[in-house]
Structures are given as C-alpha cells and as structure tokens.
Design a protein around this motif. Structure first.
Motif, PDB file in Angstrom:
ATOM      1  N   ALA A  27       8.494   0.439   1.951  1.00  0.00           N
ATOM      2  CA  ALA A  27       6.926   0.749   1.841  1.00  0.00           C
ATOM      3  C   ALA A  27       6.709   0.951   0.375  1.00  0.00           C
ATOM      4  O   ALA A  27       7.494   1.722  -0.477  1.00  0.00           O
ATOM      5  N   ILE A  63       0.975   4.135  -1.289  1.00  0.00           N
ATOM      6  CA  ILE A  63       2.094   4.823  -0.697  1.00  0.00           C
ATOM      7  C   ILE A  63       2.849   5.365  -2.041  1.00  0.00           C
ATOM      8  O   ILE A  63       3.179   5.043  -2.550  1.00  0.00           O
ATOM      9  N   SER A  66       8.204   7.082   2.099  1.00  0.00           N
ATOM     10  CA  SER A  66       8.379   7.150   3.673  1.00  0.00           C
ATOM     11  C   SER A  66       9.912   7.222   3.927  1.00  0.00           C
ATOM     12  O   SER A  66      11.138   7.490   3.031  1.00  0.00           O
ATOM     13  N   ILE A  81       5.017   7.737   6.522  1.00  0.00           N
ATOM     14  CA  ILE A  81       4.954   7.369   5.197  1.00  0.00           C
ATOM     15  C   ILE A  81       3.781   8.444   4.750  1.00  0.00           C
ATOM     16  O   ILE A  81       2.903   9.035   5.407  1.00  0.00           O
ATOM     17  N   THR A  83       0.354   8.484   2.298  1.00  0.00           N
ATOM     18  CA  THR A  83      -0.625   7.873   1.340  1.00  0.00           C
ATOM     19  C   THR A  83      -1.479   8.859   1.049  1.00  0.00           C
ATOM     20  O   THR A  83      -1.163   9.745   0.234  1.00  0.00           O
TER      21      THR A  83
END
Length: 388
Positions: A27, A63, A66, A81, A83
């Motif tokens: 990610a 991002i 993760s 994840i 964000t």
C-alpha cells in the motif's frame, strides 16, 4: 518483482491466496503526489519466489500505513490501512475480490493488529497524529453487525511514531510497545487484569438523633453496559452494623429497609461494567431522615402536618411527607416561583396516617418550588430549592 514502486507506504509478506506460500502486499503513495496511491499484491506463482503475478486491488490516497489481519475470522488474510481514517479491505476469494469497509477512528501513522481484549477477535492498535496511542475494539452492535469502539491508552507520548502489540511480561495477555521520536523514547505499557465490578464502602455515619429514615438518592453517570447499585445498613451499635440490605437499583424510600431509631448508618456502592473502556461515575449520594422526637411533637400539636421537604436543597429526588388524622380527599401540588402549577403529585381520597411521596427534579430547572398540601379544609405549603 517491481521496479516502479511508490516511495511512501508499507509492504508485507502474507499468504493472500491461501495456497500455503507467501505473497506480497503493498500500500503506497508517491512522496510528492499523496493523492496518487495504490493497493497491490503480488502472487508467488511457483511458491519459490521466482515468478510473480501482479494484482491490482484499488486506488487510494494519502496512505500512511497498512498491516495484514484476519478481521472477519474467516481464515484468510484481510488488510487494514490508514488514510484519512482507518479502513479494512476484506479478502473475499483468495485475493481476486476485495471489499472496502470503513472503521470509525482517527487517522493513524502506524497500525498493528492483535486480540487486545482476549475475546478471540482481532482488534487494532494505532498511533494517532497528536502524540497518543489508542486501540480500536472490534465488537457487534444490537443487530449483530461489526462495529468498533475507540479506546485511548496514552495521550502524551510526544513524537509517537510506531506501536506494536506483544506479550512483554509472559502473562498471556497483550501489552503495548511504542517508540517516540522527540526524546528517542521506547516505552511499554502493561495490560492489567480487567475487573468488571468494584465496591465503595462509606464510613459509619452518626446522625446524632433517633432517625425516621426517609430516602436514599444518588446522582450518577452510567453509560451503556454499566450499572450502579446500593446497599445500606443501620444499627444502634457502631461496633456491630449487622447485615447489608438487599441491593437497590434506583433511588427510593428507606422505610422498611432501615430500622427507625438506629442512629448509625453506612452505605455501599457497587459499580459494574461489561466494557473495559467505560465505567460508571458516582457524583453524590444523599440519605435523608427526620428526627423522631421533633416529628412526634409536631404530630401531637397539629392534626394535619406537612413536613419540610427533604433534602433541601435537593438534587434528584425530593421527599415530601404528610400526616392526616382521618380519611379525606388530598391534593399535593408543586408550583414554581411564578405560581404556575408544575405537577400534581397526589389527587385522591387518602386514608389516615403518615404518607411519603417523591418529586423527581431532573425534569425541572434550578430554582425555588412550593409544595402545597390540601386535605379537607387544611392547607399548608413548604418550599425547597432545586440545584443541579
């Protein structure tokens, strides 16, 4: 595997397709283009790490971190994840299909997954952007759907950067290890045993008279899944207080629970919670009584009696006691300072004797209120101050 890869994010090895070898999940975002990010995984086709097949999962922006975790407990690897908030991606069929699920929680700069509360499901440990560490408890709502409860662990871990779940002291529960940049600090927090109930026992109180016990009242804050109950006892000998009463779940009368004339009294608060993240709070407790000598003298001098409102000032329940010498029609009304009728507490034919009623002040504003007794041709008014 890949020569064109973003510069910020995370990469980890995990068996995505449940074929007993390690695949790779990534990610990432580009350092100078935080809105340009992707979720990808590479399938270890031959199990030896020599042939890889790239699979696109989805586009996602900004991002930061993760980690893999079997969030839904179905035996395969899902992905969590961070964000602008925390979300998890459900691995539906060996990595061929992914479903995004939002989690109510803050944006995190680091994530780890572990069973923090020992209930066999996966919770999430995180570092927030304002120097604090927290964890997201996986639970269910009233419909059985998955939901999350945010718990703060520490709020002044300055420069908090990373956090990991581990059994540091070998006692089989999960502790927390964190690293902070500001002071180059490495710290761990020990998980203590959760206690679902506790007791607060008062000192023995001497009311210094022969009491006619009236009311026990308390003010409290009891969030969902918590409770407060009380027990009381009274005696004429403080060295032998006797047995506790039955547990009381709500404020109410002490008549028939405590013996009149027992001048020593004691109470016990029992606080319970089913949730390690919340507990009930006891704000205050009031036990009210009348001295028997004063009450009996007043009853002898006056056939009809409206006793002073107790307690005064009042927080919560007010106790109103009155005595009538013979059966008659009785009205007890409550008025505010403007003379407006607030509520009628009694409006019925009443038998002779002493009667006690209660007025719940939670639904009225602060101020002075008047309690008027009308019994036949007899009228008497008492007042009290409501405070909150």
């Amino acid at each position: 595997m890949d020569t064109y890869f973003g510069l910020r994010g995370s990469v980890f090895a995990v068996d995505i397709d449940s074929d007993a070898d390690l695949d790779v999940f990534a990610a990432y975002v580009w350092r100078y283009f935080p809105d340009d990010g992707e979720l990808l995984w590479w399938e270890n086709e031959d199990g030896a790490g020599t042939n890889w097949i790239e699979h696109y999962v989805d586009y996602d922006s900004d991002i930061t971190k993760s980690c893999p975790a079997d969030i839904d407990g179905d035996g395969d690897a899902d992905v969590v994840i961070s964000t602008e908030g925390v979300e998890w991606w459900e691995n539906v069929d060996s990595g061929a299909t992914w479903i995004e699920h939002g989690i109510a929680g803050p944006a995190a700069r680091w994530l780890d997954a572990a069973d923090m509360d020992g209930d066999t499901d996966v919770d999430l440990l995180y570092v927030g952007y304002h120097d604090y560490i927290g964890w997201l408890e996986q639970t269910e709502d009233s419909t059985g759907a998955m939901c999350w409860i945010d718990h703060q662990v520490w709020d002044n871990f300055y420069g908090a950067y990373s956090v990991h779940a581990a059994d540091m002291d070998g006692d089989t529960d999960i502790d927390i290890v964190g690293a902070a940049e500001d002071d180059a600090e490495l710290t761990w927090w020990e998980a203590m045993e959760f206690r679902s109930a506790g007791e607060l026992v008062s000192s023995i109180l001497d009311v210094q008279c022969n009491p006619d016990w009236h009311l026990i009242n308390w003010n409290w804050d009891a969030p969902a899944h918590t409770a407060i109950r009380f027990q009381v006892r009274a005696s004429d000998d403080y060295t032998d207080m006797g047995e506790w009463s039955q547990e009381m779940n709500s404020p109410g009368s002490l008549q028939g629970i405590l013996n009149d004339r027992d001048s020593y009294v004691q109470y016990k608060a029992i606080l319970e919670t089913n949730n390690p993240g919340v507990s009930p709070t006891l704000e205050d407790i009031i036990i009210s009584w009348n001295p028997l000598e004063i009450e009996e003298a007043a009853s002898t001098a006056i056939d009809f009696v409206l006793q002073p409102v107790l307690p005064n000032p009042v927080i919560g329940l007010a106790t109103i006691s009155f005595t009538i010498p013979h059966d008659c029609y009785v009205n007890v009304d409550v008025f505010d300072v403007s003379g407006r009728l607030v509520v009628t507490l009694v409006e019925e034919y009443t038998h002779a004797g002493k009667h006690t009623i209660f007025f719940d002040t939670h639904n009225v504003t602060n101020g002075v209120y008047y309690f008027r007794l009308e019994a036949g041709t007899f009228i008497q008014t008492e007042s009290c101050v409501v405070v909150k």
